[in-house]
Design an enzyme around this catalytic site. Structure first.
Site, short mmCIF file in Angstrom:
data_model
loop_
_atom_site.label_atom_id
_atom_site.label_comp_id
_atom_site.label_asym_id
_atom_site.label_seq_id
_atom_site.Cartn_x
_atom_site.Cartn_y
_atom_site.Cartn_z
N SER A 152 8.11 40.89 -29.54
CA SER A 152 9.37 40.17 -29.29
C SER A 152 9.12 38.98 -28.37
CB SER A 152 10.43 41.11 -28.71
OG SER A 152 9.97 41.65 -27.50
N VAL B 208 -8.01 43.66 -25.42
CA VAL B 208 -8.68 44.14 -24.19
C VAL B 208 -8.20 43.30 -23.01
CG1 VAL B 208 -10.88 44.60 -23.04
CG2 VAL B 208 -10.75 44.71 -25.55
N GLY C 12 -5.26 42.76 -21.89
CA GLY C 12 -3.99 42.06 -22.05
C GLY C 12 -4.13 40.56 -21.90
N ILE D 106 -5.66 38.82 -19.72
CA ILE D 106 -6.93 38.31 -19.15
C ILE D 106 -7.83 37.76 -20.26
CG2 ILE D 106 -9.00 38.89 -17.81
CD1 ILE D 106 -7.47 41.39 -16.82
N LYS E 293 -11.42 50.16 -25.83
CA LYS E 293 -11.70 48.83 -25.28
C LYS E 293 -13.19 48.67 -24.99
CE LYS E 293 -7.00 48.46 -23.48
NZ LYS E 293 -6.10 48.89 -22.40
N1 NAD Z 1 2.42 46.56 -24.49
C1 NAD Z 1 1.33 46.08 -23.92
O1 NAD Z 1 1.31 45.80 -22.73
C2 NAD Z 1 0.09 45.85 -24.74
C3 NAD Z 1 -1.04 45.28 -24.12
C4 NAD Z 1 -2.18 45.03 -24.89
C5 NAD Z 1 -2.18 45.36 -26.23
N2 NAD Z 1 -1.08 45.93 -26.79
C6 NAD Z 1 -1.12 46.26 -28.22
O2 NAD Z 1 -0.19 45.46 -28.91
C7 NAD Z 1 0.36 46.19 -29.99
C8 NAD Z 1 1.87 46.23 -29.86
O3 NAD Z 1 2.21 46.87 -28.67
P1 NAD Z 1 3.73 46.99 -28.17
O4 NAD Z 1 3.65 47.54 -26.78
O5 NAD Z 1 4.44 45.74 -28.41
O6 NAD Z 1 4.27 48.13 -29.15
P2 NAD Z 1 5.78 48.60 -29.40
O7 NAD Z 1 5.74 50.04 -29.75
O8 NAD Z 1 6.64 48.17 -28.27
O9 NAD Z 1 6.22 47.75 -30.69
C9 NAD Z 1 5.79 48.04 -31.97
C10 NAD Z 1 6.65 47.30 -32.97
O10 NAD Z 1 6.09 47.48 -34.26
C11 NAD Z 1 7.10 47.90 -35.18
N3 NAD Z 1 6.48 48.81 -36.15
C12 NAD Z 1 5.74 49.90 -35.89
N4 NAD Z 1 5.36 50.49 -37.04
C13 NAD Z 1 5.90 49.75 -38.02
C14 NAD Z 1 5.88 49.87 -39.44
N5 NAD Z 1 5.25 50.87 -40.03
N6 NAD Z 1 6.52 48.92 -40.16
C15 NAD Z 1 7.17 47.90 -39.55
N7 NAD Z 1 7.21 47.75 -38.22
C16 NAD Z 1 6.60 48.67 -37.48
C17 NAD Z 1 8.15 48.58 -34.34
O11 NAD Z 1 9.38 48.54 -35.00
C18 NAD Z 1 8.10 47.71 -33.07
O12 NAD Z 1 8.92 46.58 -33.28
C19 NAD Z 1 -0.31 47.55 -29.97
O13 NAD Z 1 -1.43 47.56 -30.81
C20 NAD Z 1 -0.75 47.68 -28.52
O14 NAD Z 1 -1.88 48.52 -28.36
C21 NAD Z 1 0.06 46.17 -26.08
N1 HSE Z 2 -1.79 51.68 -22.06
C1 HSE Z 2 -2.56 50.51 -21.77
C2 HSE Z 2 -1.79 49.29 -22.21
C3 HSE Z 2 -2.64 48.06 -22.31
O1 HSE Z 2 -3.59 48.14 -23.32
C4 HSE Z 2 -2.85 50.47 -20.26
O2 HSE Z 2 -2.33 51.29 -19.50
O3 HSE Z 2 -3.66 49.65 -19.85
NA NA Z 3 -7.45 39.79 -23.07
#
Ligand code: NAD
Ligand code: HSE
Ligand code: NA
Length: 435
Positions: A19, A133, A135, A137, A206
């Site tokens: 988002s 990896v 975030g 950084i 990671k």
């Molecule tokens: N949140 C963090 O701080 C963070 C940091 C680094 C990496 N990531 C990675 O980024 C990715 C997203 O993380 P997030 O925290 O935004 O996840 P989240 O769970 O908040 O969001 C996932 C989104 O994907 C959608 N989704 C899931 N399965 C779906 C499907 N089958 N069809 C259609 N839509 C689907 C959901 O509706 C939701 O909008 C993950 O791979 C996570 O490991 C997240």
């Molecule tokens: N669950 C992970 C999110 C970022 O990849 C953390 O705590 O670092």
């Molecule tokens: Na990074």
């Protein structure tokens, strides 16, 4: 007014990160277009539920539940759904349809990286993953590009924010693991199911990604030695403090000669370790991440900042998107992964490090000599020993610090200690890193 061509971006997922990516793409559209020389046009966002509440106010008409159709009309697909399926299939479909891909999905890359990179290379597509990896950084691009002419020898990373928050909280307040985890959950750092974080699985994914990049090889996640923080106690943290150390969950990737054959290998491992309080990694507080890299020519480097968070992680995704879009403007193939080195991943028994062992022993004459003999019989050299006697129980606590020793020799020593009649219990064994 310059008329830019459009690069069509399809977003899969609009959770914490997705988002924010969508919001930044829409809010900064003009600025991004000027930087790139082309417009990043968000053509749609695939989600499970079009009407779900989002962290950002986004136009409803962008949402769809039909990810497969959305992909077909895109130049770049940004996968931020998480999980293995349908993410894997959709990424493969995106590549096959001629799109470049940006993902933040470390679980997907750790499990299926070689398959996805091969598919991308076959068609000259770019697969970028800075968000996976550390975030926000910058660590993937520095390893892949800035340090591509150097030789990385070692990486020590704090790559999981949740566990760093928990360990830091235990260190600063004396809290138990359970209480610190409860605080992490309350403050929204820990997931409802924290297994991936506290079990070290997230850090191992990671570590796989970092080691593969750093050593130009392909490290399967199954080859990563993994220990989480579930066994870390308030007593260990307090004892570490008294000795001038802090406990950190480290992802360690290092070049190593196979002790038996002398052949070059690498060790990739995740475990809680004692880090001297004077080491830069000891200063990484709260949910922050840091990656300490030692390269032959560059020397030690440290990358530090927010390892998670929706908008922070979105920064890394946008960076990848802009880099890809610029390539669309100037042309040329994407950067592929270099796995030419193909080095062996050595088992944990091959590593050499220092150890701190805490024993409860009977407080009777000759005990120290017996314990010292046991260490020397296994070829493990004792560096320091601290004894505290509890008059009430007639037992003593020994904290023994070793010189560098081979993991296998240490494991054999610990097994022999545990079986020795004067040893009531082996209370704790922690490795010492970063000194
Ligand atoms: N949140 C963090 O701080 C963070 C940091 C680094 C990496 N990531 C990675 O980024 C990715 C997203 O993380 P997030 O925290 O935004 O996840 P989240 O769970 O908040 O969001 C996932 C989104 O994907 C959608 N989704 C899931 N399965 C779906 C499907 N089958 N069809 C259609 N839509 C689907 C959901 O509706 C939701 O909008 C993950 O791979 C996570 O490991 C997240
Ligand atoms: N669950 C992970 C999110 C970022 O990849 C953390 O705590 O670092
Ligand atoms: Na990074």
């Amino acid at each position: 007014m310059i008329e830019y061509r459009s690069i069509r971006v399809a977003l899969l997922g609009a959770g914490s990160v997705g988002s924010q990516v969508a919001r930044l793409l829409l809010e900064h559209a003009d600025e991004l277009a000027a930087r790139i020389g082309a417009k990043l046009e968000l053509v749609g966002i695939a989600v499970r539920d079009v009407d779900a509440k989002r962290d950002a106010d986004l136009p409803r008409e962008l949402f769809t539940t039909d990810a497969e159709t959305l992909i077909l009309g895109a130049d770049v697909v940004v996968e931020l759904m998480g999980g293995l399926e349908p993410a894997r299939t959709l990424v493969l479909q995106a590549i096959a349809s001629g799109a470049d891909v940006v993902t933040g999905n470390k679980a997907l890359l750790a499990a299926h990286g070689p398959e996805l990179f091969a598919a991308a290379e076959q068609v000259g597509a770019q697969l970028s993953y800075e968000a996976a990896v550390g975030g926000a950084i910058p660590i993937i691009r520095p390893l892949r590009e800035s340090l591509a002419g150097d030789r990385v020898d070692r990486i020590l990373g704090i790559v999981n924010g949740t566990t760093n928050f928990i360990l830091d909280r235990m260190d600063s307040t004396g809290a138990s693991l359970e209480d610190a985890l409860a605080t992490a959950t309350e403050l929204g750092y820990a997931e409802a199911d924290p297994t991936a974080d506290i079990g070290g699985y997230d850090a191992a994914q990671k570590a796989t990604i970092l080691a593969s990049l750093a050593f130009h090889t392909s490290v399967p996640v199954e080859a990563v030695h993994r220990e989480g923080i579930t066994g870390v106690t308030a007593e260990q943290i307090a004892s570490a403090q008294r000795a001038g150390y802090v406990v950190k969950l480290l992802a360690i990737c290092e070049r190593l000669a196979d002790p038996d054959t002398g052949d070059e290998g690498v060790s990739v491992r995740v475990y809680p370790a004692l880090v001297p309080r004077t080491h830069p990694l000891a200063a990484v507080r709260g949910a922050n991440n840091a990656v300490f890299v030692e390269a032959a020519a560059a020397g030690p480097l440290m990358f530090y900042g927010a390892g998670a968070g929706g908008v922070q992680t979105a920064s890394a995704v946008l960076g990848d998107l802009v880099a890809i879009a610029r390539r669309h403007v100037v042309g040329g193939p994407g950067t592929s992964e270099s796995t030419h080195a193909d080095v062996a991943v050595l088992p944990i028994g091959s590593i050499t490090t220092r150890y701190a062992i805490t024993l409860e022993v009977e407080d009777e004459p000759g005990v120290l000599a017996k314990i010292a003999k046991l260490f020397s019989e296994h070829g493990v050299s004792v560096e320091q020993l601290q004894q505290t006697v509890d008059e009430g129980s007639g037992r003593a606590t020994l904290v023994i610090g070793t010189h560098e020793a081979r993991e296998q020799a240490l494991a054999d020593t610990v097994a022999a200690l545990a079986a020795h009649p004067v040893v009531a219990s082996v209370a704790s064994v922690l490795r010492v890193e970063g000194s």
